[in-house]
Design a protein around this motif. Sequence first.
Motif, mmCIF file in Angstrom:
data_model
loop_
_atom_site.group_PDB
_atom_site.id
_atom_site.type_symbol
_atom_site.label_atom_id
_atom_site.label_comp_id
_atom_site.label_asym_id
_atom_site.label_seq_id
_atom_site.Cartn_x
_atom_site.Cartn_y
_atom_site.Cartn_z
ATOM 1 N N VAL A 199 0.842 -1.197 0.000
ATOM 2 C CA VAL A 199 0.000 0.000 0.000
ATOM 3 C C VAL A 199 0.880 1.252 0.000
ATOM 4 C CG1 VAL A 199 -1.821 1.287 1.195
ATOM 5 C CG2 VAL A 199 -1.874 -1.204 1.173
ATOM 6 N N ARG A 200 1.985 1.195 0.726
ATOM 7 C CA ARG A 200 2.915 2.334 0.727
ATOM 8 C C ARG A 200 3.473 2.578 -0.676
ATOM 9 N NH1 ARG A 200 3.719 1.119 6.406
ATOM 10 N NH2 ARG A 200 4.631 -0.933 6.072
ATOM 11 N N LEU A 201 3.921 1.507 -1.321
ATOM 12 C CA LEU A 201 4.487 1.648 -2.662
ATOM 13 C C LEU A 201 3.428 2.106 -3.664
ATOM 14 C CD1 LEU A 201 6.760 -1.528 -2.720
ATOM 15 C CD2 LEU A 201 7.544 0.844 -2.843
ATOM 16 N N LYS A 202 2.224 1.571 -3.524
ATOM 17 C CA LYS A 202 1.133 1.959 -4.424
ATOM 18 C C LYS A 202 0.781 3.435 -4.241
ATOM 19 C CE LYS A 202 -2.112 -1.050 -5.070
ATOM 20 N NZ LYS A 202 -3.316 -1.907 -4.920
ATOM 21 N N THR A 203 0.814 3.891 -2.991
ATOM 22 C CA THR A 203 0.529 5.303 -2.701
ATOM 23 C C THR A 203 1.575 6.206 -3.338
ATOM 24 O OG1 THR A 203 -0.486 4.702 -0.592
ATOM 25 C CG2 THR A 203 0.199 7.004 -0.869
ATOM 26 N N LEU A 204 2.844 5.859 -3.127
ATOM 27 C CA LEU A 204 3.929 6.670 -3.671
ATOM 28 C C LEU A 204 3.850 6.744 -5.194
ATOM 29 C CD1 LEU A 204 6.476 8.286 -3.010
ATOM 30 C CD2 LEU A 204 7.789 6.163 -3.183
ATOM 31 N N LYS A 205 3.669 5.592 -5.834
ATOM 32 C CA LYS A 205 3.575 5.554 -7.294
ATOM 33 C C LYS A 205 2.349 6.315 -7.781
ATOM 34 C CE LYS A 205 3.490 2.457 -11.298
ATOM 35 N NZ LYS A 205 2.468 3.258 -11.998
ATOM 36 N N GLY A 206 1.218 6.113 -7.096
ATOM 37 C CA GLY A 206 -0.025 6.755 -7.513
ATOM 38 C C GLY A 206 0.053 8.271 -7.463
ATOM 39 N N VAL A 207 0.616 8.799 -6.381
ATOM 40 C CA VAL A 207 0.733 10.255 -6.243
ATOM 41 C C VAL A 207 1.716 10.815 -7.271
ATOM 42 C CG1 VAL A 207 1.485 12.135 -4.736
ATOM 43 C CG2 VAL A 207 0.094 10.275 -3.808
ATOM 44 N N LEU A 208 2.842 10.156 -7.438
ATOM 45 C CA LEU A 208 3.849 10.638 -8.391
ATOM 46 C C LEU A 208 3.334 10.582 -9.831
ATOM 47 C CD1 LEU A 208 7.148 9.094 -6.948
ATOM 48 C CD2 LEU A 208 6.237 11.411 -6.633
ATOM 49 N N ASP A 209 2.487 9.611 -10.134
ATOM 50 C CA ASP A 209 1.913 9.518 -11.474
ATOM 51 C C ASP A 209 0.986 10.689 -11.786
ATOM 52 O OD1 ASP A 209 3.260 7.212 -12.080
ATOM 53 O OD2 ASP A 209 1.567 5.865 -11.718
ATOM 54 N N VAL A 210 0.378 11.249 -10.746
ATOM 55 C CA VAL A 210 -0.547 12.373 -10.925
ATOM 56 C C VAL A 210 0.217 13.684 -11.105
ATOM 57 C CG1 VAL A 210 -2.304 13.781 -9.778
ATOM 58 C CG2 VAL A 210 -2.460 11.289 -9.692
ATOM 59 N N LEU A 211 1.314 13.834 -10.392
ATOM 60 C CA LEU A 211 2.065 15.093 -10.390
ATOM 61 C C LEU A 211 2.964 15.223 -11.616
ATOM 62 C CD1 LEU A 211 3.169 15.182 -6.630
ATOM 63 C CD2 LEU A 211 1.132 16.208 -7.661
ATOM 64 N N THR A 212 3.320 16.452 -11.918
ATOM 65 C CA THR A 212 4.310 16.700 -12.970
ATOM 66 C C THR A 212 5.686 16.353 -12.416
ATOM 67 O OG1 THR A 212 4.760 18.975 -12.274
ATOM 68 C CG2 THR A 212 2.921 18.635 -13.816
ATOM 69 N N PRO A 213 6.687 16.124 -13.266
ATOM 70 C CA PRO A 213 8.033 15.820 -12.767
ATOM 71 C C PRO A 213 8.546 16.866 -11.782
ATOM 72 C CG PRO A 213 7.904 15.317 -15.091
ATOM 73 C CD PRO A 213 6.610 15.985 -14.742
ATOM 74 N N ARG A 214 8.269 18.129 -12.051
ATOM 75 C CA ARG A 214 8.720 19.199 -11.152
ATOM 76 C C ARG A 214 8.021 19.092 -9.795
ATOM 77 N NH1 ARG A 214 11.306 24.126 -11.370
ATOM 78 N NH2 ARG A 214 11.551 24.810 -9.223
ATOM 79 N N GLN A 215 6.726 18.831 -9.823
ATOM 80 C CA GLN A 215 5.980 18.677 -8.580
ATOM 81 C C GLN A 215 6.450 17.446 -7.806
ATOM 82 O OE1 GLN A 215 2.075 18.567 -10.321
ATOM 83 N NE2 GLN A 215 1.700 20.758 -10.028
ATOM 84 N N CYS A 216 6.802 16.395 -8.527
ATOM 85 C CA CYS A 216 7.338 15.176 -7.890
ATOM 86 C C CYS A 216 8.608 15.492 -7.106
ATOM 87 C CB CYS A 216 7.638 14.115 -8.941
ATOM 88 S SG CYS A 216 6.186 13.352 -9.681
ATOM 89 N N VAL A 217 9.480 16.269 -7.705
ATOM 90 C CA VAL A 217 10.740 16.636 -7.054
ATOM 91 C C VAL A 217 10.461 17.386 -5.761
ATOM 92 C CG1 VAL A 217 12.766 18.142 -7.224
ATOM 93 C CG2 VAL A 217 12.176 16.626 -9.122
ATOM 94 N N ASP A 218 9.530 18.338 -5.795
ATOM 95 C CA ASP A 218 9.209 19.121 -4.600
ATOM 96 C C ASP A 218 8.598 18.243 -3.503
ATOM 97 O OD1 ASP A 218 10.193 21.363 -5.792
ATOM 98 O OD2 ASP A 218 8.245 22.218 -6.316
ATOM 99 N N LEU A 219 7.721 17.326 -3.892
ATOM 100 C CA LEU A 219 7.093 16.450 -2.915
ATOM 101 C C LEU A 219 8.113 15.494 -2.295
ATOM 102 C CD1 LEU A 219 4.581 15.287 -1.496
ATOM 103 C CD2 LEU A 219 4.315 13.727 -3.448
ATOM 104 N N LEU A 220 8.947 14.899 -3.124
ATOM 105 C CA LEU A 220 9.953 13.950 -2.629
ATOM 106 C C LEU A 220 10.962 14.642 -1.722
ATOM 107 C CD1 LEU A 220 10.581 11.833 -5.855
ATOM 108 C CD2 LEU A 220 9.248 11.204 -3.835
#
Length: 247
Positions: A199-220
């Motif tokens: 569930v943790r991995l699915k959450t991380l992948k799911g959220v990152l798939d929604v965000l733009t690459p730039r937004q992914c960097v900020d979230l991570l």
Amino acid sequence: MSIQVANKFSDYYEKWMRQLEDDLKILLLVSRDRHQETGYEAIVNKFTAHHKELYMIKWALAHEDVLAFFNPVWLSPLENAYLWITGWKPSMAFRLVDTLRKAERQSAGSLHGMTDDQLKMVEDLRVKIGVEEERVEREMERQQVSVADRKMVELVKLEIQAKKNGGVEAVEKVNELVELALKGMLEGLEKVMKMADCVRLKTLKGVLDVLTPRQCVDLLAAMSMLQIQTRKWGIKKESLVMCDDRW
């Protein structure tokens, strides 16, 4: 609990955290460069690969001794206090997205620029993950209450009687039954742990798939800072408590 497994993962986790700190420096550097337009995906992929590796190592060692991960000696008491079935609670990721999106209004951060479609997809994912969290929690509860099953209660009585009145052969037979019961309990815990990790991995992948690459960097970057700083606070608090105990 196997000391060997705990020591192996402790050594690995220290190295993993040091690598996370190095990755965070890169994430922050890229995040602050508002003129950079490329290279985000490679950085995000490196980060996610680092996390996937952690779970692969964790699962391999948990198969040897799952209890080490329910009593992790490599974490401080503060870190342990916030664990959800051997790791971070998936719904925390959605709270972090909300926090960053609202906090960055003044700084024009990338998550502030999330579109209505992105917000809807994140909300839909939040609901799905919430259902999966509840499923894992129900399974964990089932494992916990199974200790009071009739078979377990009878086994406890049988072991006490065998040690009190039985001979060596009777005790050995009961010990075999106890080992069999414990094996089933540990397999159940391993199953729940893997369910939670998935569930943790699915959450991380799911959220990152929604965000733009730039937004992914900020979230991570924000996720990494939280993990690193919580660890530092926990270690500092633990060292202060140890000093007080000496005095």
